[in-house]
Design a protein around this motif. Structure first.
Motif, short mmCIF file in Angstrom:
data_model
loop_
_atom_site.label_atom_id
_atom_site.label_comp_id
_atom_site.label_asym_id
_atom_site.label_seq_id
_atom_site.Cartn_x
_atom_site.Cartn_y
_atom_site.Cartn_z
N LEU A 19 47.67 -5.96 42.21
CA LEU A 19 48.91 -5.48 41.60
C LEU A 19 48.93 -3.95 41.57
CD1 LEU A 19 51.17 -7.20 40.52
CD2 LEU A 19 50.19 -7.03 38.24
N LEU A 20 47.79 -3.35 41.24
CA LEU A 20 47.71 -1.88 41.20
C LEU A 20 47.92 -1.30 42.60
CD1 LEU A 20 44.76 -1.38 38.68
CD2 LEU A 20 47.23 -1.10 38.27
N LEU A 21 47.33 -1.96 43.59
CA LEU A 21 47.52 -1.50 44.97
C LEU A 21 49.00 -1.62 45.35
CD1 LEU A 21 46.40 -0.59 47.72
CD2 LEU A 21 46.00 -3.00 48.27
N ASP A 22 49.61 -2.72 44.95
CA ASP A 22 51.02 -2.95 45.26
C ASP A 22 51.89 -1.84 44.65
OD1 ASP A 22 52.89 -4.67 46.56
OD2 ASP A 22 53.57 -5.32 44.59
N ILE A 23 51.58 -1.47 43.41
CA ILE A 23 52.35 -0.39 42.74
C ILE A 23 52.16 0.93 43.50
CG2 ILE A 23 52.58 0.99 40.62
CD1 ILE A 23 51.76 -1.65 39.11
N ALA A 24 50.92 1.19 43.90
CA ALA A 24 50.64 2.42 44.67
C ALA A 24 51.45 2.41 45.97
CB ALA A 24 49.15 2.52 44.96
N ILE A 25 51.49 1.27 46.63
CA ILE A 25 52.23 1.15 47.90
C ILE A 25 53.73 1.41 47.66
CG2 ILE A 25 52.99 -0.53 49.65
CD1 ILE A 25 50.12 -1.71 49.52
N LEU A 26 54.23 0.84 46.57
CA LEU A 26 55.66 1.00 46.27
C LEU A 26 56.06 2.47 46.23
CD1 LEU A 26 58.29 -0.48 45.40
CD2 LEU A 26 57.51 -0.26 43.04
N PHE A 27 55.14 3.31 45.73
CA PHE A 27 55.46 4.74 45.61
C PHE A 27 55.02 5.56 46.83
CE2 PHE A 27 55.70 3.23 41.24
CZ PHE A 27 56.97 3.69 40.92
N GLN A 28 54.67 4.88 47.91
CA GLN A 28 54.31 5.61 49.15
C GLN A 28 55.16 5.11 50.31
OE1 GLN A 28 50.02 5.12 49.68
NE2 GLN A 28 49.70 5.52 47.53
N PRO A 29 56.49 5.25 50.20
CA PRO A 29 57.36 4.67 51.23
C PRO A 29 57.11 5.22 52.63
CG PRO A 29 58.62 6.05 49.72
CD PRO A 29 57.26 5.91 49.13
N TYR A 30 56.54 6.44 52.70
CA TYR A 30 56.26 7.03 54.03
C TYR A 30 55.22 6.21 54.80
CZ TYR A 30 52.77 8.86 50.83
OH TYR A 30 51.82 8.94 49.85
N SER A 31 54.43 5.37 54.11
CA SER A 31 53.44 4.56 54.87
C SER A 31 53.78 3.06 54.84
CB SER A 31 52.03 4.82 54.35
OG SER A 31 51.94 4.39 53.02
N TRP A 32 55.01 2.73 54.50
CA TRP A 32 55.37 1.30 54.46
C TRP A 32 55.31 0.66 55.84
CZ3 TRP A 32 60.34 0.71 50.92
CH2 TRP A 32 59.96 0.94 49.59
N PHE A 33 55.80 1.38 56.84
CA PHE A 33 55.88 0.76 58.17
C PHE A 33 54.67 1.09 59.04
CE2 PHE A 33 60.25 0.66 56.70
CZ PHE A 33 60.58 -0.65 57.00
N ARG A 34 54.46 2.39 59.25
CA ARG A 34 53.37 2.79 60.16
C ARG A 34 52.13 3.18 59.37
NH1 ARG A 34 55.82 3.25 65.13
NH2 ARG A 34 58.07 3.34 64.83
N GLY A 35 50.98 2.91 59.96
CA GLY A 35 49.71 3.25 59.33
C GLY A 35 48.62 2.48 60.04
N TYR A 36 47.39 2.64 59.58
CA TYR A 36 46.32 2.01 60.37
C TYR A 36 45.92 0.61 59.93
CZ TYR A 36 43.10 3.95 56.86
OH TYR A 36 42.47 4.27 55.70
N TYR A 37 46.55 0.07 58.86
CA TYR A 37 46.10 -1.24 58.38
C TYR A 37 46.34 -2.41 59.35
CZ TYR A 37 44.43 0.79 54.13
OH TYR A 37 43.70 1.53 53.24
N PRO A 38 47.46 -2.44 60.08
CA PRO A 38 47.58 -3.55 61.05
C PRO A 38 46.41 -3.54 62.05
CG PRO A 38 49.72 -2.56 60.70
CD PRO A 38 48.73 -1.69 59.99
N SER A 39 45.98 -2.33 62.47
CA SER A 39 44.87 -2.32 63.43
C SER A 39 43.55 -2.67 62.75
CB SER A 39 44.79 -1.01 64.21
OG SER A 39 44.84 0.04 63.32
N LYS A 40 43.43 -2.40 61.46
CA LYS A 40 42.23 -2.83 60.71
C LYS A 40 42.15 -4.36 60.68
CE LYS A 40 40.26 0.43 58.10
NZ LYS A 40 38.85 0.77 58.39
N ILE A 41 43.31 -4.96 60.46
CA ILE A 41 43.37 -6.44 60.44
C ILE A 41 42.99 -6.97 61.82
CG2 ILE A 41 44.97 -8.41 60.29
CD1 ILE A 41 45.29 -7.32 57.62
N GLU A 42 43.55 -6.37 62.85
CA GLU A 42 43.26 -6.83 64.22
C GLU A 42 41.76 -6.70 64.50
OE1 GLU A 42 46.04 -4.66 66.69
OE2 GLU A 42 47.71 -5.57 65.59
#
Ligand SMILES: Cc1ncc(COP(=O)(O)O)c(C=O)c1O
Length: 418
Positions: A19-42
């Motif tokens: 939940l805390l991570l989700d709140i942090a994400i909500l306030f970082q709209p610049y990284s909603w779409f692009r970032g390195y997490y999809p490649s981390k998952i891959e």
């Protein structure tokens, strides 16, 4: 009377840290779409499944659709699918123009055995879906050998299982030409939504890559609602502690369209929303990646909770448990029960919201089953299971005293009726 409400669904994987991570994400709209997490998952999947061919999407249903397209499945083709599944798994078949042909399930592992696939086979069959329902698995190797003999494409539906740490379950995801995994809200690991395709047959890889290059991100409005989902459910659950407040919040969030469902209204009619297929946005990948890193602990917890149900629900007349080999991790603990509807109500009245997978052969119950190509009587065993099944929660927010309480309530229900 127990005060805490127990939920099987409704953002079941969300811990305080999620939940805390989700709140942090909500306030970082610049990284909603692009970032390195999809490649981390891959990378995580590449390491676990020892393949380079991993693709990520906004849903598993997008992954299924993209794979079927890459495999050239379309008009006049048939795909054999399990008759105990979610409409989200069936729609991608229909969207290609192919026909979904239903194979009845085996009552002991809730997915079709070889005989059912053989019965549904015609000269138009191009592919089959094998499915690990709740994490249970049948005699899949035999089915895969038969499919290979017939030259059929095999898609392994691993949306309800992710356990590469157990020797036995390590192979799940490697049996077919491709395997699909889900980060849906109720799945083993959740990014609210998200899907992964692991392609084992190199024949399809180039096409998959070309298709992937052309994919867009889903719209911002879609993504914002996804990010809000865990927060809205946390508010509703909190509100439920004060009686009507939770219900009011649920009503407001649903009516305003902020609180999304796992499948939208169009999908229940077999239609394809414009945001499918799409890329996996960074925000959802980041949520899922947090849980992927805790997967061993999350799975161990599911096994511990399942063993409480297993020993507690032995020898109750009216309750039929499933048997499964050691190392099996159950996403939900399924039971076939007498008077399922009455038991459901009895549990709800005592603060326990049971799971309803699946009440119809193509779930959820509001889905247009005819649009999905299912006709009443196509799969009599699945229909009978649908009328008897309930599922108990195994997720990280269920503790052992919750599990014992659920056992006690179920026992009490049948004792009162004996
Ligand atoms: C068996 C099965 N296959 C596929 C899917 C589709 O997964 P997703 O929600 O990630 O599209 C689901 C869940 O919706 C499912 O239960």
């Amino acid at each position: 009377m127990k005060k805490r409400r127990i939920y099987t669904s409704y953002s079941p994987n969300t811990r305080i840290k999620d939940l805390l991570l989700d709140i942090a994400i909500l306030f970082q709209p610049y990284s909603w779409f692009r970032g390195y997490y999809p490649s981390k998952i891959e990378e995580w999947f590449r390491n676990q499944y020892m393949t380079d061919n991993v693709f990520t999407y906004n849903y598993a249903r997008s992954a299924i659709y993209e794979f079927l397209r890459a495999a050239g499945i379309g008009q006049n083709d048939e795909v054999i699918v399990p008759a105990f599944t979610c409409v989200a798994a069936i729609n991608p078949v229909l969207w290609t123009g192919a026909k979904a042909v239903y194979a009845d399930i085996d009552e002991t592992y809730l997915s079709p055995g070889l005989g059912s696939f053989q019965k549904a086979f015609t000269d138009k069959t191009k592919a089959i879906f094998i499915q690990h329902t709740f994490g249970l698995s049948g005699d899949l190797e035999k089915t895969v050998d038969w499919a290979q003999e017939k030259g059929l494409i095999v898609l392994e539906d691993c949306t309800q299982v992710l356990n590469p740490f157990s020797q036995r379950q390590k192979i799940l995801g490697t049996l077919g030409d491709a395997a699909v995994f889900s980060f849906g809200r109720d799945k083993v690991v959740s990014g609210v939504d998200g899907g992964v395709l692991v392609v084992n047959n190199s024949e399809f890889v180039e096409k998959m890559r070309n298709q992937q290059d052309l994919l867009k991100y889903p719209p911002t409005s879609w993504l914002l609602k996804e990010i809000l989902y865990p927060l809205l459910w946390a508010k509703i659950k909190f509100g439920m502690k004060f009686g009507k407040l939770g219900k009011l919040l649920h009503y407001i969030f649903t009516k305003s369209g902020l609180l999304t469902r796992a499948t939208d209204a169009d999908e229940k009619l077999g239609l394809k929303p414009s945001y499918i297929p799409a890329r996996l946005p960074n925000a959802l990948a980041r949520l899922a990646y947090r849980q992927l890193n805790d997967l061993e602990e999350l799975n161990k917890h599911r096994a511990e909770i399942s063993s409480i149900y297993d020993s507690g629900l032995k020898a109750i007349s009216g309750v039929k448990r499933f048997s499964f080999p050691a190392g099996t991790i159950l996403l939900r603990y399924p039971l076939l029960v007498r008077d399922a509807e009455k038991l459901n109500k009895y549990c709800t009245d005592r603060g326990i919201v049971l799971g309803d997978w699946y009440k119809t052969p193509v779930a959820p119950a509001e889905a247009d089953i005819n649009a999905a190509g299912y006709h009443s009587g196509d799969a009599p065993i699945a229909e009978s299971v649908c009328s008897q099944i309930i599922n108990l929660p195994t997720s990280i927010n269920i503790n052992s005293s919750d599990a014992k309480y659920i056992v006690d309530v179920i026992k009490e229900f049948y004792l009162e009726r004996s």
